[in-house]
Design an enzyme around this catalytic site. Sequence first.
Site, short mmCIF file in Angstrom:
data_model
loop_
_atom_site.label_atom_id
_atom_site.label_comp_id
_atom_site.label_asym_id
_atom_site.label_seq_id
_atom_site.Cartn_x
_atom_site.Cartn_y
_atom_site.Cartn_z
N GLY A 70 72.44 13.39 92.38
CA GLY A 70 72.29 14.70 92.74
C GLY A 70 72.41 14.96 94.11
N ASP B 181 67.20 6.95 92.49
CA ASP B 181 67.13 5.53 91.63
C ASP B 181 68.34 5.09 90.98
OD1 ASP B 181 66.33 7.78 89.99
OD2 ASP B 181 65.53 6.50 88.58
N THR C 222 67.23 12.25 97.27
CA THR C 222 66.90 12.86 96.17
C THR C 222 65.70 13.90 96.39
OG1 THR C 222 65.88 12.56 93.75
CG2 THR C 222 65.45 10.77 95.42
N ASP D 221 60.45 10.27 94.21
CA ASP D 221 60.02 9.57 92.99
C ASP D 221 60.51 8.10 93.42
OD1 ASP D 221 62.70 9.79 92.45
OD2 ASP D 221 62.69 10.17 90.40
N ARG E 209 62.94 16.27 86.13
CA ARG E 209 62.91 15.63 84.54
C ARG E 209 61.88 14.59 84.43
NH1 ARG E 209 69.09 14.07 84.83
NH2 ARG E 209 68.12 13.65 87.08
N GLY F 191 49.09 28.39 95.90
CA GLY F 191 47.86 28.76 95.34
C GLY F 191 48.12 29.06 93.97
N LYS G 90 41.57 39.31 89.26
CA LYS G 90 42.34 38.15 89.83
C LYS G 90 43.68 38.68 90.40
CE LYS G 90 42.58 33.24 89.43
NZ LYS G 90 42.76 33.31 90.74
N HIS H 10 68.67 25.39 90.27
CA HIS H 10 69.48 24.58 91.58
C HIS H 10 69.02 25.23 92.82
CE1 HIS H 10 71.57 22.93 87.91
NE2 HIS H 10 71.85 21.83 88.74
#
Length: 323
Positions: free
Chosen positions: A12, A104, A127, A131, A173, A187, A214, A253
């Site tokens: 990506g 990865d 990426t 991750d 994902r 927040g 709220k 996207h």
Amino acid sequence: MIKKIGLLTSGGDSPGMNACIRAVVRTALYHQIEVIGFIRGYEGLIDNQFMTLQHAQVSGIIHKGGTILKTARSDRFRTEAGLTQAINTLQQHALGGLIVIGGDGSFRGAIELSKRTQLPILGCAGTIDNDLIGTDFTIGYDTAINTALDAIDKIRDTAESHDRVFIIEMMGRDAGLIALRSAIAGGAEALLIPELHHDLEDLITKIKSWRSNKGSRIIVVSEGDEVGGAYKLAQTIKPHCAGLDIKVSILGHIQRGGTPTCMERVNASIVGHHAVLELMNGKQGCLVGIIDKTVTLTPFEKAVKHIDQVDERLEELIRILSH
Ligand code: ATP
């Protein structure tokens, strides 16, 4: 002495890839190393589609999202025939090294290449997911979380004006880090990500107990969460929340695009620069990342092991700060 290297972006796209490309090219040229860029990631390697990268090709790109080399997810590269063709291309160009900018999956591809060729390969983490093991921030993550945050801020305006509950779905994902960070900074009232198990009954109880005055009611969910994304979550909770106007917004996207942040450009420039220096130093098979402000090399095999845990205290932080 390395005379020529290859460069590609894969998987990506992510904002900051261009800054990294620029850093690789300018550093290599500074050291009299020629650079060719393969087009559309491993697809370009298989088909021998490339462009020679000189100073001019990387001029005026540091601030642009996407990748001038284009990128792709290549099924052919997962086959023995594809890998063989890719290796033929590498040999044809008599390269002294290859730099892969990707996630990865791209580094798993690099591992497969390394099993079949001696060519030194190094990686830069490109990426939005953040991750990978071996770098504190992947190229694209900082811009993506700021894009996601900007969206939360905008949705909040309409949520407050209409007293609506908004479920906002973020990319991720397998990794919920974009959702986690933007939820804290935006927040948000609740967070659902793949790394944490959620009890939907607890969430429904929480929604019902939100105080009537709220200002905002925003739930952030990762696309890969066990609940199945924002629409599924809305379907599940709506029958239990009569009287509440629940809306869904999928960011999609837009999180991949946009002008890379300052931090993105700086990090991308540092790792791209060092990837070339480390190739010159004879290093191979590693991700070039930044850990605690220090440029660090992590073997691909370790880097690709997903970070599948988040600091649970951050979820607690969201709960307390939004009560
Ligand atoms: P992102 O994090 O943005 O998804 P990524 O690099 O993880 O980026 P992938 O689509 O998973 O993106 O991987 C990029 C490409 O790497 C794949 O399309 C495929 O060509 C190659 N690749 C991934 N895994 C392997 C593998 N096990 N063997 C060979 N090639 C692989």
